[in-house]
Design a protein around this motif. Sequence first.
Motif, mmCIF file in Angstrom:
data_model
loop_
_atom_site.group_PDB
_atom_site.id
_atom_site.type_symbol
_atom_site.label_atom_id
_atom_site.label_comp_id
_atom_site.label_asym_id
_atom_site.label_seq_id
_atom_site.Cartn_x
_atom_site.Cartn_y
_atom_site.Cartn_z
ATOM 1 N N PRO A 148 0.917 -1.208 0.124
ATOM 2 C CA PRO A 148 -0.007 -0.071 0.045
ATOM 3 C C PRO A 148 0.813 1.300 0.094
ATOM 4 O O PRO A 148 1.946 1.259 0.730
ATOM 5 C CB PRO A 148 -0.823 -0.088 1.229
ATOM 6 C CG PRO A 148 -0.015 -1.073 2.252
ATOM 7 C CD PRO A 148 0.921 -2.092 1.154
ATOM 8 N N TYR A 149 0.219 2.203 -0.565
ATOM 9 C CA TYR A 149 1.078 3.478 -0.600
ATOM 10 C C TYR A 149 1.263 4.204 0.831
ATOM 11 O O TYR A 149 -0.201 4.158 1.506
ATOM 12 C CB TYR A 149 0.471 4.427 -1.371
ATOM 13 C CG TYR A 149 0.853 4.365 -3.050
ATOM 14 C CD1 TYR A 149 2.160 4.968 -3.190
ATOM 15 C CD2 TYR A 149 0.250 3.696 -4.072
ATOM 16 C CE1 TYR A 149 2.474 4.896 -4.702
ATOM 17 C CE2 TYR A 149 0.449 3.900 -5.158
ATOM 18 C CZ TYR A 149 1.699 4.221 -5.652
ATOM 19 O OH TYR A 149 2.143 4.305 -6.732
ATOM 20 N N PRO A 150 2.136 4.986 1.172
ATOM 21 C CA PRO A 150 1.899 5.771 2.373
ATOM 22 C C PRO A 150 1.336 7.132 2.101
ATOM 23 O O PRO A 150 1.037 7.421 0.754
ATOM 24 C CB PRO A 150 3.632 6.302 2.824
ATOM 25 C CG PRO A 150 4.168 6.050 1.506
ATOM 26 C CD PRO A 150 3.325 5.012 0.491
ATOM 27 N N ASN A 163 10.610 14.037 2.286
ATOM 28 C CA ASN A 163 10.642 12.508 1.899
ATOM 29 C C ASN A 163 9.458 12.054 1.452
ATOM 30 O O ASN A 163 8.592 12.779 1.322
ATOM 31 C CB ASN A 163 11.290 11.801 3.066
ATOM 32 C CG ASN A 163 10.310 12.025 4.335
ATOM 33 O OD1 ASN A 163 9.210 11.690 4.309
ATOM 34 N ND2 ASN A 163 11.291 11.749 5.420
ATOM 35 N N TRP A 164 9.269 10.574 1.319
ATOM 36 C CA TRP A 164 8.137 10.035 0.806
ATOM 37 C C TRP A 164 7.378 9.272 1.839
ATOM 38 O O TRP A 164 6.479 8.370 1.282
ATOM 39 C CB TRP A 164 8.361 9.238 -0.475
ATOM 40 C CG TRP A 164 8.943 9.922 -1.556
ATOM 41 C CD1 TRP A 164 10.050 10.188 -2.117
ATOM 42 C CD2 TRP A 164 8.016 10.839 -2.553
ATOM 43 N NE1 TRP A 164 10.195 11.127 -3.060
ATOM 44 C CE2 TRP A 164 8.919 11.383 -3.379
ATOM 45 C CE3 TRP A 164 6.684 11.036 -2.576
ATOM 46 C CZ2 TRP A 164 8.374 12.285 -4.218
ATOM 47 C CZ3 TRP A 164 6.195 11.908 -3.656
ATOM 48 C CH2 TRP A 164 7.246 12.743 -4.336
ATOM 49 N N TYR A 180 10.285 22.575 -3.947
ATOM 50 C CA TYR A 180 9.988 21.739 -3.085
ATOM 51 C C TYR A 180 10.601 20.465 -3.605
ATOM 52 O O TYR A 180 10.145 19.978 -4.880
ATOM 53 C CB TYR A 180 8.526 21.450 -2.971
ATOM 54 C CG TYR A 180 7.964 20.884 -1.903
ATOM 55 C CD1 TYR A 180 8.460 20.630 -0.800
ATOM 56 C CD2 TYR A 180 6.507 20.179 -2.021
ATOM 57 C CE1 TYR A 180 8.016 19.829 0.516
ATOM 58 C CE2 TYR A 180 6.095 19.396 -1.005
ATOM 59 C CZ TYR A 180 6.741 19.379 0.308
ATOM 60 O OH TYR A 180 6.211 18.659 1.183
ATOM 61 N N VAL A 181 11.642 19.751 -2.929
ATOM 62 C CA VAL A 181 12.462 18.658 -3.839
ATOM 63 C C VAL A 181 12.490 17.399 -2.632
ATOM 64 O O VAL A 181 12.350 17.639 -1.336
ATOM 65 C CB VAL A 181 13.628 18.993 -3.807
ATOM 66 C CG1 VAL A 181 13.873 20.086 -5.113
ATOM 67 C CG2 VAL A 181 14.560 19.398 -2.894
ATOM 68 N N ALA A 182 12.416 16.328 -3.424
ATOM 69 C CA ALA A 182 12.229 15.065 -2.528
ATOM 70 C C ALA A 182 13.868 14.394 -2.026
ATOM 71 O O ALA A 182 14.557 14.862 -2.922
ATOM 72 C CB ALA A 182 11.346 13.982 -3.233
ATOM 73 N N ILE A 190 9.038 6.484 -5.345
ATOM 74 C CA ILE A 190 9.129 7.033 -4.234
ATOM 75 C C ILE A 190 10.205 6.179 -3.341
ATOM 76 O O ILE A 190 10.505 6.472 -2.029
ATOM 77 C CB ILE A 190 7.756 7.166 -3.382
ATOM 78 C CG1 ILE A 190 7.245 5.569 -3.251
ATOM 79 C CG2 ILE A 190 7.005 7.980 -3.980
ATOM 80 C CD1 ILE A 190 6.006 5.662 -2.521
ATOM 81 N N ARG A 191 10.686 5.082 -3.686
ATOM 82 C CA ARG A 191 11.569 4.143 -2.726
ATOM 83 C C ARG A 191 13.088 4.646 -2.729
ATOM 84 O O ARG A 191 13.454 5.387 -3.784
ATOM 85 C CB ARG A 191 11.660 2.767 -3.603
ATOM 86 C CG ARG A 191 9.993 2.120 -3.529
ATOM 87 C CD ARG A 191 10.427 0.951 -4.570
ATOM 88 N NE ARG A 191 11.091 1.205 -5.793
ATOM 89 C CZ ARG A 191 11.712 0.085 -6.458
ATOM 90 N NH1 ARG A 191 11.619 -1.106 -5.856
ATOM 91 N NH2 ARG A 191 12.402 0.330 -7.436
#
Length: 1003
Positions: free
Chosen positions: A228-230, A672-673, A695-697, A763-764
Motif C-alpha cells: 500500500p502507498y503511504p 521525503n516520501w 519543493y524537492v524530494a 518513491i523508494r
Amino acid sequence: MIRCLLGALLSLCFFAANSFAQANPCSLTDHMEYTKKIKEFTTESFFSTELVDHLPLSACVPPPDASLHHIVGAPNVLDYTKDINAYFRLLASKSPRVRVWSIGTSEEAREMLVAAVSDEANLSKLDRYKEITARLADPRGLSDAEAQKLIAEGKPIYWADGSIHSPETGAPEMLMELAYRLAVEDTPFIQKIRRDSIVLITPIVETDGHDRMVDIYMQHKKHPDLPPYPLVWWGHYVAHDNNRDNMGVSLALSRNMLKTFLDWHPTVMHDLHESVPYLYIMTGTGPYNAWLDPIVISEWQEMAYHEIEEMTKRGVIGVWTHGFYDGWAPNYLLSIANSHNSIGRFYETFGNGGADTRVRMLRPPDTNREWYRPNPPLPKVKWSARDNTNMQESAILFGMNNVASNGQKFLNNFYLKSKRSVEKARAEGPAAWVLPADDPRPAEQASLLNLLQLQGVEVQRLEKELHVTGVQSGQEAGSDKEKSTEKPDVAARPKEEKKSPEAVIPAGSYVVRMDQPYSRLADMFLDTQYYSPRDPRSYDDTGWTLGALRNVKTTRVTDLSILNAAMQKMGRIDSPGGIDGQGKTFLIQHNTDNTLATLRFRLTGVSMEAAEGSFEADGMKFKAGAFVIRNADRAQLEKAAKDLGIKVHATNTSLSVKTHPLAVPRVALVHNWQNTQNDGWFRIPMEELKVPYTYVADTWLRETANLREKFDVIILPPMGGGGPAGLSAVVRGLPMRGDPRPWKNSAETPNFAAPGLDSTADIRGGLGYQGLANLERFVREGGLLIAVQTSASLPVAGGMTEMVNVSDARSMQAPGSVVLSTIDDKKSPITYGYDEKLYVYFRQGPVITVGSNFGGPGAEEGLGGAPRSSGRGTASDPDVIQGRLYEPPEKPVKRSAHEQELYVPEDLPEFARWAIPPKDQQPRVVLRFAAEKDLLLSGLITGGNEIAEKPAVVDVPHGKGHVVLFANNPMWRGETMGSYFLVFNAMLNFDHLDAGGAAVTSP
Ligand SMILES: [Zn+2]
C-alpha cells in the motif's frame, strides 16, 4: 437510469420523482435490505444499539445507499468528498428538514460543507436562532431577564464534524447516515433532537487529505498484492498537525471552521476521531487549560458520563473516558469552541485505517480494567467499519438527545460563560493586555493583533498616554529573582498584588481589554504557562506564549483604571510603511519583521546590501544587518514599502560602514516520501511571505549530482526521529523492494499530486549514500545547508562538520516549550536585527555541543575545581597530603560557555593540535540557550541542564559553503514568527556568513 431497469437501485428512481415540495407527509417503512446489511456487517451484537441497528425508508428522502450504492459502514469501500457532498445536497433537495451550504474550500479547492438538520419550523427560523446565540455570546448590555427570555426562545446548536484526520475514515460515512436518520426517523428520541435542537454536520474537515486517503485505500483494494502507498500528504501542508492549528490559524480548514463557529456560536462542537478501542469519550486527564471557565470542565464530564452510561446500559463494551489526551494546549480544532465559551469535545473510535474488517488483538494497557474504563475492551475481537459506525452514531445520538433535552441548561451555561468572560477584567483579571506603540517590530505586532481579531477578539487603540501601576511583561522568565528581594509574606501573594511602580503606556498602544466575550482566549494565548512535572505526561506542547514566540512585546496590566482610558476599537491593523527623507541611498532598519524577507524577494532586480556593523545616518541609529539600497527607483521602493509596512529612510550621507550584497538565493526545501508534516510548517510561512522555494524530494537529491548549479540554499526541516535510527530511516527511505512505485495522478489515484506538491516515478530508496554525497558536494561548492532539529544529525554524522556533536537528550523532558536563548555571536549575519534575547520553541532535542574534544577542563572540574577528592576537612576545606608541604591548589579558571567551547589548552599535544581546524573554519555558535535558571518561559522542562548554555544555532563552515544547525525549530505551527528571520538571515547572507567571523587563515 439503466440501473433502475435492472432494479438494483429501484429506490433512487422512485425518490427522484418525489420532492419535498409535495405537502403530504412522507410515509416511512423499514429499509429491510439496508437493515439486513447492517446486521451482516456488525461483528458482535455488543457493538450496536437499538438506535442504529436498522434504517427507516422514507418515501421522499433517499437513504445513503440510493446515492452511494452501498450502505454506510459497508466493508472495503470509501467515498470521495464530491460524492459525500453530493449526498448531503441530495438530502437537502429532498427533505425540508435539511439545509446545506458551503463554508469554504480547502487549499486544493475542495469544498467544505455544513448541513443543518432540524424540524421544518426551526429551519425556517434559522436566522433568528443564530441571532439568539450571537446575542448570548456577547451579553454586554443584556440584562439577566432579557437573557432568560432569549434562552427560553433559543435552541442549542450541536455541530458534529468528521475526519479532520485523513486515515480516520469512518465519520464522513457515518455522518451521512446520521443526517438521513435525523431527517426522517419518527421515534420520540429522534423527534426530540429535531424539535429541540439544531444539528450542524460537517462531514469532512480535511477534504484534500480525505480524497488522497480514498485513492490509497481503493487503489490497494484493486491491487492487494502490491504494497500500500503511504499517505505522503494528508492535507496540502500538514498531516496530523491540522488538529494543532487553532493558535496559528494557518490552514484553510481552520479558517473555515473558525469563521463558521463565529457565525453560529454552536453550543457544542464535536470532532470525530479514530484511534483507541473501542469508543473513547473525551474528558482528558488534565491538567486542563487554566484559562477556561470551570463550567466547561463540568460540562465535559457530565456529557461524557451520560453517553457512557447510555451505551453501557445497553451492553456495549469498551466505552470509556479520562485516560487519553490532557486538555492543556488550546491548539486543537475543538479549542475553537472551548476558547469561545462553548463546549468542544471529541470521540476516538477504533479504526482500521479504512473500511476493512479485521481481527484485532489488544494488549493489557488497552484491556485492563481502570476506574475510568470499568467495562474494558476485549483482548481479541473482529472489528468492522460498521462497528465503528454503530459506536459513533449511537453515542453521538445520545449526546445530541442530551443537549436537546437540556437545551435551556446548556444555553444558560453558554450565557453564563460569556458573561463571566466579560466580568473577567474585574474579577480574576488581568484588566487588559497591552501591545505598546513603540514595539520595534510593527509588522509582526500587527500580524498578532490581526490574528486575535480573526479569533473574534476586540482590539482597541489608546488615544492618549496612560500612567498605570500593576504591569508585568508578558515575556519575563525567572521571576523568582523578584521574590528574593521581597519580604516573604509579600512574595507569597500573587504578583499583581505587589506594589509595582508606575508605568507609562504610550499613546497609540493597542489594548486587548479583558471585559469582552473572548477575553479568555486572548489571555490564554498571551499569558505564560506553567506545566508541573507532577502532572501526567503532556499530550502535546506545554507552552505557547504567542507574544514571546512572535518576538512581539506584550504587557499584562492589572490596574483597572486602564478600562476607563479613552480608546478606539480597531478594524484590520496595518503597520505603516513608506519613505522619509531625501537622497539616493535608502536605509532600512533590520528589525527582523518578516516582511523584510518579502521585500528582498519582491525586488529581485534591485541590489541590496547588508551593513556589517551598526552605524548612524542623519542622527538615526541603524543596527548591524540594516538594508542599504543605493540608487534604487524611489517610486518602486516606496510602493513595496507601503504594501509591506516597512519604513525606509532616504539619505545622501556617505556611509562608512562595511557592507556586503544581500543575495536573492535559490532555495530548495526537502521532503521525503514517508511523512511530510514538518516541512509543511516551513512551506506555509514561505508561501505567505512570498519567499520562493522549490519543493524537492530526498530521492531527487540522490539522483541529482550537481545541486550547487541549481540551488544556493537547501533546507532540511525536521525529518525522521533523530538519533541513529532516524538517520538510518532518512538514508534508507522506503524499502527498495518490488517494482518502482510512482507517485503521480492516474485514473486510480486522481488526487495524489496537486499544484505545489511533488510527484515522482519512484518513491523508494530515500536519500541514500549518494544523496548524502551530493549534499556534501553542494556545501563544499559554496551552498548553505540548513538542518533543523532531528535533521541536524545528518550533516554532523555525515562528516560535514568539525568540532560539533549532536546527541539525543539523556533524561531531559521538554515536550514543546518556550525557552530563552541569547545571541552569542552578534556579528554573525544570522543574528542581524535581533536584540540580545530571543524566545524560541524547543521540543526535546537535539543537544548540540561544540568543540568538547579539545576544550580542556572547565570551571567545574579539574585543576583545583570541585569536586575535590576524599581527604581531610569539610567539602570546601583544602585537602592536605601527608608527608609534604601544603601547596594551595590552583584557582579554577572561569570561562563562559562560549570561551570554554573553543578553548585549546596550552599543553595540548602537537598531534592533537594539528587536528584543530584554523579559526575561520571552526563552528560559530550563533544562538545559545540561556542558563538553566532563566531557560523556561512557558511549558515544562525537567533536566534543562542538558541544553542550558548549549548552542541553539551553530554555523559550521565546510569547504566553500556552510552548514547551519538548529536545535530549536524556527518554523513551527504558525506560532514562531520571532525566529523565522534566523532562517531568512541565513538564506539572504548565505554567501557572506563568514562576515564578522575570524579572519581567513587558510587558502
Ligand atoms: Zn484523529
